[in-house]
Design a protein around this motif. Structure first.
Motif, short mmCIF file in Angstrom:
data_model
loop_
_atom_site.label_atom_id
_atom_site.label_comp_id
_atom_site.label_asym_id
_atom_site.label_seq_id
_atom_site.Cartn_x
_atom_site.Cartn_y
_atom_site.Cartn_z
N SER A 1 0.83 -1.20 0.00
CA SER A 1 0.00 0.00 0.00
C SER A 1 0.87 1.25 0.00
O SER A 1 1.94 1.28 0.63
CB SER A 1 -0.92 0.01 1.23
N LEU A 2 0.41 2.28 -0.72
CA LEU A 2 1.03 3.61 -0.71
C LEU A 2 -0.10 4.63 -0.85
O LEU A 2 -1.13 4.35 -1.47
CB LEU A 2 1.99 3.79 -1.89
N PRO A 3 0.08 5.82 -0.29
CA PRO A 3 -0.91 6.86 -0.56
C PRO A 3 -1.01 7.17 -2.06
O PRO A 3 -2.09 7.24 -2.62
CB PRO A 3 -0.38 8.06 0.24
N SER A 4 0.16 7.36 -2.69
CA SER A 4 0.21 7.67 -4.12
C SER A 4 1.55 7.21 -4.68
O SER A 4 2.60 7.65 -4.22
CB SER A 4 0.03 9.17 -4.36
N THR A 5 1.51 6.35 -5.69
CA THR A 5 2.77 5.92 -6.32
C THR A 5 3.46 7.10 -6.99
O THR A 5 4.69 7.19 -6.98
CB THR A 5 2.52 4.82 -7.36
N GLN A 6 2.68 8.02 -7.55
CA GLN A 6 3.25 9.16 -8.26
C GLN A 6 3.99 10.09 -7.31
O GLN A 6 5.13 10.51 -7.57
CB GLN A 6 2.15 9.92 -9.01
N ILE A 7 3.36 10.41 -6.19
CA ILE A 7 4.01 11.30 -5.23
C ILE A 7 5.23 10.63 -4.61
O ILE A 7 6.29 11.25 -4.45
CB ILE A 7 3.01 11.72 -4.13
N TYR A 8 5.10 9.35 -4.29
CA TYR A 8 6.22 8.62 -3.70
C TYR A 8 7.42 8.60 -4.65
O TYR A 8 8.54 8.93 -4.26
CB TYR A 8 5.81 7.19 -3.36
N LEU A 9 7.18 8.22 -5.91
CA LEU A 9 8.29 8.11 -6.84
C LEU A 9 8.90 9.48 -7.14
O LEU A 9 10.13 9.62 -7.18
CB LEU A 9 7.82 7.45 -8.14
N ALA A 10 8.07 10.49 -7.35
CA ALA A 10 8.60 11.83 -7.62
C ALA A 10 9.46 12.32 -6.47
O ALA A 10 10.53 12.91 -6.67
CB ALA A 10 7.45 12.80 -7.88
#
Length: 206
Positions: A8-17
């Motif tokens: 689980s992650l809040p947002s893959t996009q925010i995490y990766l960025a």
């Protein structure tokens, strides 16, 4: 391409960025979350959670031949091709970044640029009670897509193919703009992926 898998992650996009900008991760890299609690949709909206979805983001060095404003269209078309190769011929890509089955949205694509890199996120509903969904194997679709982008075609080839798709599928469609709903029935596609409608040229901002 290396895949970092999370339950689980809040947002893959925010995490990766965030990880890319801090230097903790470097392209090419993909982040895949089996659950996403605060995904980002078009125009900064929250992507509503469903029972099951494929949600991932990847980073790679940007191909300078692909127009920056059409990166989501480019990767979205390659993802659509991946789904077709897996037997889901009913999927089509609505300009500029939404995945549809018939008249129902099943997924979306978003991209951002950091230095010479593109960070792209894709979400696809697999099982949902109140939203449209496409029954695919998440792992199979992800791996097939990442293999496809490793030998991805040039923008000109994707543009030519998508332009033919666009002319076939968009005659009765609209897209949301800050000025309201705009009909795509008379739209003409420019070589950079922009649309000309009644003398006005629109570009994707996602």
């Amino acid at each position: 391409m290396q895949i970092l898998e999370f339950d689980s992650l809040p947002s893959t996009q925010i995490y990766l960025a965030t990880q890319i900008k801090s230097g903790h991760l470097k392209p090419p890299i993909c982040v895949w979350a089996k659950k996403q609690s605060a995904g980002i949709g078009s125009r900064g909206q929250v992507w509503e959670s469903v029972n099951e979805a494929l949600t991932f983001s990847f980073a790679c060095v940007m191909d300078t031949n692909t127009p920056k404003q059409s990166l989501s269209l480019y990767f979205g078309y390659l993802f659509k091709q991946t789904l077709h190769a897996l037997g889901h011929q009913e999927v089509w890509l609505k300009w500029p970044n939404d995945l549809y089955v018939g008249e129902a949205k099943v997924g979306g694509v978003m991209s951002q640029i950091y230095k010479d890199m593109v960070i792209c996120g894709i979400g696809l509903n697999i099982c949902a009670d109140q939203h449209a969904a496409l029954a695919v194997c998440a792992k199979e679709a992800l791996q097939a897509f990442l293999e496809r982008i490793e030998t991805a075609p040039k923008w000109a080839e994707v543009f030519k193919a998508y332009k033919q798709d666009f002319e076939r599928t968009h005659s009765g469609q609209f897209f949301k703009h800050e000025s309201g709903l705009i009909s795509l029935s008379t739209a003409k596609m420019h070589p950079d992926g922009g649309l000309e409608i009644a003398g006005q040229v629109y570009h994707a901002l996602r």
